[in-house]
Design a protein around this motif. Structure first.
Motif, PDB file in Angstrom:
ATOM      1  N   ARG A 140       4.904  -0.082  -0.182  1.00 52.81           N
ATOM      2  CA  ARG A 140       4.398   0.659   0.984  1.00 52.81           C
ATOM      3  C   ARG A 140       3.247  -0.104   1.637  1.00 52.81           C
ATOM      4  O   ARG A 140       2.404  -0.663   0.952  1.00 52.81           O
ATOM      5  CB  ARG A 140       3.878   2.041   0.571  1.00 52.81           C
ATOM      6  CG  ARG A 140       4.934   3.010   0.116  1.00 52.81           C
ATOM      7  CD  ARG A 140       4.340   4.346  -0.326  1.00 52.81           C
ATOM      8  NE  ARG A 140       3.461   4.160  -1.481  1.00 52.81           N
ATOM      9  CZ  ARG A 140       2.151   4.391  -1.470  1.00 52.81           C
ATOM     10  NH1 ARG A 140       1.535   4.843  -0.398  1.00 52.81           N
ATOM     11  NH2 ARG A 140       1.427   4.179  -2.560  1.00 52.81           N
ATOM     12  N   ILE A 144      -0.157   0.145   3.609  1.00 49.92           N
ATOM     13  CA  ILE A 144      -1.215   1.113   3.852  1.00 49.92           C
ATOM     14  C   ILE A 144      -2.347   0.415   4.602  1.00 49.92           C
ATOM     15  O   ILE A 144      -2.486  -0.807   4.557  1.00 49.92           O
ATOM     16  CB  ILE A 144      -1.746   1.770   2.558  1.00 49.92           C
ATOM     17  CG1 ILE A 144      -2.357   0.732   1.615  1.00 49.92           C
ATOM     18  CG2 ILE A 144      -0.648   2.549   1.856  1.00 49.92           C
ATOM     19  CD1 ILE A 144      -3.135   1.343   0.495  1.00 49.92           C
ATOM     20  N   SER A 200      -6.647   6.174  -0.465  1.00 49.88           N
ATOM     21  CA  SER A 200      -6.066   4.848  -0.710  1.00 49.88           C
ATOM     22  C   SER A 200      -6.868   4.010  -1.706  1.00 49.88           C
ATOM     23  O   SER A 200      -6.507   2.859  -1.967  1.00 49.88           O
ATOM     24  CB  SER A 200      -5.948   4.094   0.613  1.00 49.88           C
ATOM     25  OG  SER A 200      -7.221   3.976   1.227  1.00 49.88           O
ATOM     26  N   ASP A 240      -4.839   2.329  -4.450  1.00 48.16           N
ATOM     27  CA  ASP A 240      -3.949   1.296  -3.925  1.00 48.16           C
ATOM     28  C   ASP A 240      -4.711   0.000  -3.664  1.00 48.16           C
ATOM     29  O   ASP A 240      -4.218  -1.093  -3.961  1.00 48.16           O
ATOM     30  CB  ASP A 240      -3.282   1.775  -2.630  1.00 48.16           C
ATOM     31  CG  ASP A 240      -2.326   2.924  -2.868  1.00 48.16           C
ATOM     32  OD1 ASP A 240      -1.615   2.919  -3.897  1.00 48.16           O
ATOM     33  OD2 ASP A 240      -2.292   3.838  -2.022  1.00 48.16           O
ATOM     34  N   PRO A 276      -5.635  10.635   8.683  1.00 47.69           N
ATOM     35  CA  PRO A 276      -4.584  10.752   7.657  1.00 47.69           C
ATOM     36  C   PRO A 276      -3.203  10.813   8.307  1.00 47.69           C
ATOM     37  O   PRO A 276      -3.023  11.474   9.331  1.00 47.69           O
ATOM     38  CB  PRO A 276      -4.905  12.090   6.973  1.00 47.69           C
ATOM     39  CG  PRO A 276      -6.313  12.401   7.329  1.00 47.69           C
ATOM     40  CD  PRO A 276      -6.568  11.761   8.659  1.00 47.69           C
ATOM     41  N   ALA A 277      -2.254  10.096   7.736  1.00 49.80           N
ATOM     42  CA  ALA A 277      -0.873  10.107   8.217  1.00 49.80           C
ATOM     43  C   ALA A 277       0.014   9.559   7.109  1.00 49.80           C
ATOM     44  O   ALA A 277      -0.418   8.723   6.317  1.00 49.80           O
ATOM     45  CB  ALA A 277      -0.731   9.262   9.475  1.00 49.80           C
ATOM     46  N   SER A 278       1.265  10.002   7.071  1.00 47.92           N
ATOM     47  CA  SER A 278       2.189   9.508   6.050  1.00 47.92           C
ATOM     48  C   SER A 278       2.572   8.050   6.306  1.00 47.92           C
ATOM     49  O   SER A 278       2.831   7.303   5.380  1.00 47.92           O
ATOM     50  CB  SER A 278       3.434  10.383   5.981  1.00 47.92           C
ATOM     51  OG  SER A 278       4.097  10.393   7.229  1.00 47.92           O
ATOM     52  N   ASP A 279       2.607   7.635   7.591  1.00 48.02           N
ATOM     53  CA  ASP A 279       2.910   6.243   7.935  1.00 48.02           C
ATOM     54  C   ASP A 279       1.994   5.806   9.076  1.00 48.02           C
ATOM     55  O   ASP A 279       2.303   6.017  10.245  1.00 48.02           O
ATOM     56  CB  ASP A 279       4.372   6.080   8.333  1.00 48.02           C
ATOM     57  CG  ASP A 279       4.735   4.642   8.682  1.00 48.02           C
ATOM     58  OD1 ASP A 279       3.900   3.724   8.446  1.00 48.02           O
ATOM     59  OD2 ASP A 279       5.840   4.417   9.203  1.00 48.02           O
ATOM     60  N   LYS A 280       0.878   5.220   8.719  1.00 48.39           N
ATOM     61  CA  LYS A 280      -0.085   4.773   9.739  1.00 48.39           C
ATOM     62  C   LYS A 280       0.446   3.592  10.551  1.00 48.39           C
ATOM     63  O   LYS A 280      -0.083   3.277  11.604  1.00 48.39           O
ATOM     64  CB  LYS A 280      -1.417   4.417   9.086  1.00 48.39           C
ATOM     65  CG  LYS A 280      -2.130   5.622   8.503  1.00 48.39           C
ATOM     66  CD  LYS A 280      -3.492   5.244   7.978  1.00 48.39           C
ATOM     67  CE  LYS A 280      -4.191   6.440   7.381  1.00 48.39           C
ATOM     68  NZ  LYS A 280      -5.558   6.116   6.968  1.00 48.39           N
TER      69      LYS A 280
END
Length: 177
Positions: free
Chosen positions: A45, A47, A74, A77, A103-107
């Motif tokens: 992923r 990030i 994060s 990570d 905040p977002a699931s896919d920045k």
């Protein structure tokens, strides 16, 4: 500094008497550039997060630092990552800064990027990029300070995005120069 804005040494306060908001306002008087720090997790992923806590440390070896709140989702990570990329944003990229600050699931949704060393996501069309090996971290109160050794980089002469007193700003050449 003119007389209307000059500080009198007698006006100095003890730091332990300041509220958190007052301290943020005080520290916000130092103008900084705006970066997006990115990495790739072990499971692949991408990030990233917006940060203005970035500074050069050493030219030989080429070292930089940035800090991350211990409360950041994060944190784990970035601690586990072998590398990270520091993407310095341009004057017209305040929207990109905001996207990576929330905040977002896919920045990375809708963001143009490529891969740097060690598969690091590198944002396209930014002022500068530094891909760094994650050397170590240091305790820094409610933050961890990440030290990275630059392994890959590029830069342009584009105007940087600046953050000062809680607002985005643009840099301008000093009129006396």
């Amino acid at each position: 500094m003119n007389a209307a804005t000059a500080l009198n040494p007698a006006d100095l306060l003890d730091a332990h008497t300041l509220e958190v908001r007052d301290l943020r306002n005080l520290l916000g008087q130092f103008a900084t550039g705006v970066t997006v720090i990115t990495t790739r997790t072990a499971d692949g992923r991408n990030i990233g997060m917006t940060a203005n806590s970035f500074s050069s440390v050493s030219l030989d070896p080429p070292l930089v630092l940035w800090s991350l709140a211990r409360s950041a989702p994060s944190l784990g990570d970035f601690l586990d990552a072998s590398h990270f990329a520091i993407n310095v944003l341009g004057a017209d990229q305040h929207g990109l800064s905001s996207q990576f600050a929330r905040p977002a699931s896919d920045k990375f949704a809708g963001v143009s990027f490529s891969e740097g060393k060690a598969g690091m996501p590198v944002l396209d069309d930014v002022v500068a990029v530094l891909v760094c090996r994650n050397v170590t971290q240091y305790e820094g109160g409610d933050h961890l300070i990440f030290l990275g050794q630059i392994e890959q980089c590029r830069h342009s002469d584009a105007e940087p995005l600046v953050f000062h007193a809680g607002r985005y700003r643009v840099a301008a050449q000093h009129p006396a120069l």
